[in-house]
Motif scaffolding. Structure first.
Motif, short mmCIF file in Angstrom:
data_model
loop_
_atom_site.label_atom_id
_atom_site.label_comp_id
_atom_site.label_asym_id
_atom_site.label_seq_id
_atom_site.Cartn_x
_atom_site.Cartn_y
_atom_site.Cartn_z
N GLN A 58 65.30 144.75 42.34
CA GLN A 58 65.61 144.19 40.44
C GLN A 58 64.88 145.00 39.69
O GLN A 58 64.01 146.08 39.85
N ILE A 59 65.91 145.26 38.55
CA ILE A 59 65.17 145.79 36.78
C ILE A 59 63.61 145.99 37.18
O ILE A 59 64.19 144.20 36.35
N TYR A 60 63.28 145.89 36.73
CA TYR A 60 61.66 145.88 35.95
C TYR A 60 61.34 147.37 35.40
O TYR A 60 61.05 148.90 36.03
N LYS A 61 61.51 146.98 33.86
CA LYS A 61 61.09 148.31 33.37
C LYS A 61 59.64 147.84 33.07
O LYS A 61 59.50 147.02 32.18
N THR A 62 58.92 149.05 33.09
CA THR A 62 57.71 148.71 33.31
C THR A 62 56.94 150.91 32.26
O THR A 62 57.36 151.24 32.51
N PRO A 63 56.23 149.75 31.29
CA PRO A 63 55.96 151.13 30.28
C PRO A 63 55.16 151.56 31.16
O PRO A 63 54.37 152.53 31.66
N PHE A 176 58.00 137.84 38.08
CA PHE A 176 58.67 137.07 37.99
C PHE A 176 59.72 138.33 36.52
O PHE A 176 58.64 138.64 35.22
N SER A 177 60.35 138.35 35.93
CA SER A 177 61.24 138.69 35.11
C SER A 177 61.61 137.75 34.01
O SER A 177 61.14 136.09 34.34
N GLY A 178 61.69 137.23 33.05
CA GLY A 178 62.50 137.01 31.46
C GLY A 178 61.71 136.99 30.76
O GLY A 178 59.92 137.64 31.12
N ARG A 179 61.26 135.77 29.90
CA ARG A 179 59.94 135.37 28.74
C ARG A 179 59.30 134.57 29.12
O ARG A 179 59.76 133.51 30.68
N ALA A 180 58.23 135.27 28.92
CA ALA A 180 57.01 133.93 30.32
C ALA A 180 56.89 133.39 28.85
O ALA A 180 55.56 133.63 28.64
N THR A 181 57.21 132.35 28.92
CA THR A 181 57.13 131.03 28.09
C THR A 181 55.87 130.11 28.68
O THR A 181 55.19 130.28 30.34
N GLU A 182 55.05 129.08 28.18
CA GLU A 182 54.38 128.50 28.94
C GLU A 182 54.94 127.62 29.92
O GLU A 182 54.03 127.42 31.11
N ASP A 183 55.68 126.66 30.10
CA ASP A 183 56.34 126.09 31.15
C ASP A 183 56.69 127.15 32.64
O ASP A 183 56.40 126.79 34.13
N VAL A 184 57.10 128.22 31.78
CA VAL A 184 57.51 129.26 33.18
C VAL A 184 56.92 129.51 33.59
O VAL A 184 56.15 129.70 35.22
N VAL A 185 55.65 130.30 33.16
CA VAL A 185 54.12 130.29 33.61
C VAL A 185 53.09 129.18 34.14
O VAL A 185 52.54 130.29 35.87
N ARG A 186 53.31 128.51 34.10
CA ARG A 186 52.24 127.38 34.77
C ARG A 186 53.48 127.10 35.83
O ARG A 186 52.59 126.58 37.56
N GLU A 187 54.69 126.93 35.81
CA GLU A 187 55.67 126.64 37.16
C GLU A 187 54.73 127.81 37.93
O GLU A 187 54.65 127.86 38.84
N LYS A 188 54.94 129.13 37.93
CA LYS A 188 54.74 130.27 38.86
C LYS A 188 53.00 130.24 39.27
O LYS A 188 53.07 130.24 40.56
N GLU A 189 52.14 129.57 38.51
CA GLU A 189 50.98 129.73 38.83
C GLU A 189 51.17 128.49 39.89
O GLU A 189 49.80 128.81 40.75
N LYS A 190 51.61 127.52 39.56
CA LYS A 190 51.80 126.39 40.79
C LYS A 190 52.33 127.00 41.92
O LYS A 190 52.02 126.44 43.01
N ALA A 191 53.54 127.16 42.10
CA ALA A 191 54.24 128.11 42.72
C ALA A 191 52.77 128.45 43.23
O ALA A 191 53.10 129.38 44.90
N PRO A 215 57.86 142.03 23.69
CA PRO A 215 58.87 141.11 23.61
C PRO A 215 60.16 142.18 23.17
O PRO A 215 60.87 141.75 23.18
N GLY A 216 59.78 142.47 21.68
CA GLY A 216 60.37 142.57 20.79
C GLY A 216 60.78 143.85 21.45
O GLY A 216 62.63 144.10 19.90
N ARG A 217 60.91 144.91 22.26
CA ARG A 217 62.34 145.60 21.99
C ARG A 217 62.73 145.78 24.00
O ARG A 217 63.02 147.24 24.42
N THR A 218 62.40 144.51 24.71
CA THR A 218 62.85 145.24 25.60
C THR A 218 63.62 144.18 25.92
O THR A 218 63.39 142.21 25.73
N TRP A 219 64.50 143.57 27.01
CA TRP A 219 66.05 142.70 27.50
C TRP A 219 65.15 142.06 28.56
O TRP A 219 63.87 142.41 29.25
N SER A 220 65.41 140.68 28.26
CA SER A 220 64.38 139.90 28.82
C SER A 220 64.55 140.42 30.55
O SER A 220 63.60 139.49 30.89
N PHE A 221 65.86 140.39 30.80
CA PHE A 221 65.83 140.60 32.42
C PHE A 221 65.37 142.00 32.87
O PHE A 221 65.46 142.27 33.93
#
Length: 237
Positions: A58-63, A176-191, A215-221
Motif C-alpha cells: 500500500q502507498i504510504y508517503k513518509t517524508p 492506517f492511511s487517510g484523514r486522522a479524524t478524532e472518531d477514526v483515531v479512537r476507533e483505531k485505538e480501541k481496535a 495534510p495540506g500537501r498530501t493526498w488522503s490515500f
C-alpha cells in the motif's frame, strides 16, 4: 526490506520463526520451513501469505525527514511491536488526539521562537499523546533531532511549552492511511487495544497518534498515520 520495484519503495516486514533441518549423514541443511507471525496458514504457497505481502505494498508517503529510531520486534496480522530508543520532544497542551491546539507553539520553537532564535531541523512524525484512559488529557509533541541534548537546547520563549526526554521502550503500533479524524483515531485505538488484550499483552494507559504528513500537501490515500500503545512488558519467547 525495501521493495524498490515500486516508486514509493514500500517496506516489507516479515517476522517469525525459521526451522532448518539437517541431514545427520552429511551435516548439511536439507529442509527449511518459515512460520510467519502475521498469518495462520504457513503452507508452501499460502494465499493468506500472498495477501499479507500485497497489503504491505500500500502507498504510504513518509517524508524524508529524521524520525525516532526503532527496531521492529514482531509483526502480526493486526499490529507490529517496536522497540524505540530514547528521544526528546518539545510539547504543549492539546485538546484532543486529532486536534491541532498547541501546534503553532511547538513548531514556533523549532522555527526560531526560542531564547537563541535558533532554527532546529524539522522531523517527523508529529505526536499527539493521551495520558489517561478517556484520552482526554492530551499533549502535542514535535520530536527534536537525535543529536540534540536537553542541556544544549535553547530555552523556550513561551511558558506554554516544555521539553522532556522520552525514555523509549516497547510499543505496539497500528498503521492506517487517510484523514486522522478524532472518531477514526479512537476507533483505531480501541481496535489495537482489543488485539493486544486478546494476545495477552499488558498495555499502559493512554496512547499516541503519530502523523507523518502535511495534510495540506498530501493526498488522503498516501497519508501515513499510526496509533501507538506502550506495553508494560514484551517477550519474543
Amino acid at each position: 526490506m525495501k521493495f524498490i520495484l515500486l516508486p514509493w519503495n514500500p517496506e516489507l516486514v516479515i517476522t517469525g520463526t525459521s526451522i532448518m533441518g539437517i541431514n545427520p549423514e552429511t551435516g548439511k541443511f536439507c529442509s527449511h520451513v518459515d512460520f510467519w507471525d502475521s498469518i495462520k496458514k504457513n503452507d508452501y504457497f499460502s494465499l493468506e501469505g500472498l495477501w499479507d505481502v500485497l497489503k504491505q505494498l500500500q502507498i504510504y508517503k513518509t517524508p524524508d525527514l529524521e524520525s525516532p529510531k526503532y527496531q521492529i520486534l514482531k509483526r502480526t496480522a493486526n499490529y507490529e511491536v517496536r522497540k524505540y530508543t530514547p528521544f526528546i520532544v518539545v510539547e504543549a497542551n492539546g485538546d484532543k488526539l486529532a486536534g491541532s491546539t498547541g501546534f503553532n507553539d511547538v513548531t514556533g520553537y523549532i522555527f526560531g521562537k526560542n531564547s537563541r532564535s535558533e532554527k532546529i531541523p524539522m522531523t517527523t512524525p508529529l505526536f499527539t499523546q493521551a495520558f489517561d484512559a478517556e484520552l482526554s488529557k492530551v499533549s502535542i509533541q514535535v520530536v527534536l533531532p537525535l543529536e540534540k541534548y536537553i542541556s544544549s537546547l535553547p530555552d523556550p520563549n513561551q511558558e506554554t511549552i516544555s521539553m522532556r526526554k522520552v525514555e523509549g521502550g516497547i510499543v505496539a503500533v497500528l498503521k492506517f492511511s487517510g484523514r486522522a479524524t478524532e472518531d477514526v483515531v479512537r476507533e483505531k485505538e480501541k481496535a489495537l487495544r482489543s488485539s493486544l488484550i486478546n494476545d495477552g499483552l499488558k498495555t499502559k494507559t493512554g496512547c499516541l497518534l503519530a502523523q507523518y504528513n502535511d495534510p495540506g500537501r498530501t493526498w488522503s490515500f498516501e497519508m501515513r498515520n499510526e496509533v501507538l500503545i506502550w506495553l508494560e512488558e514484551f517477550s519474543l519467547d
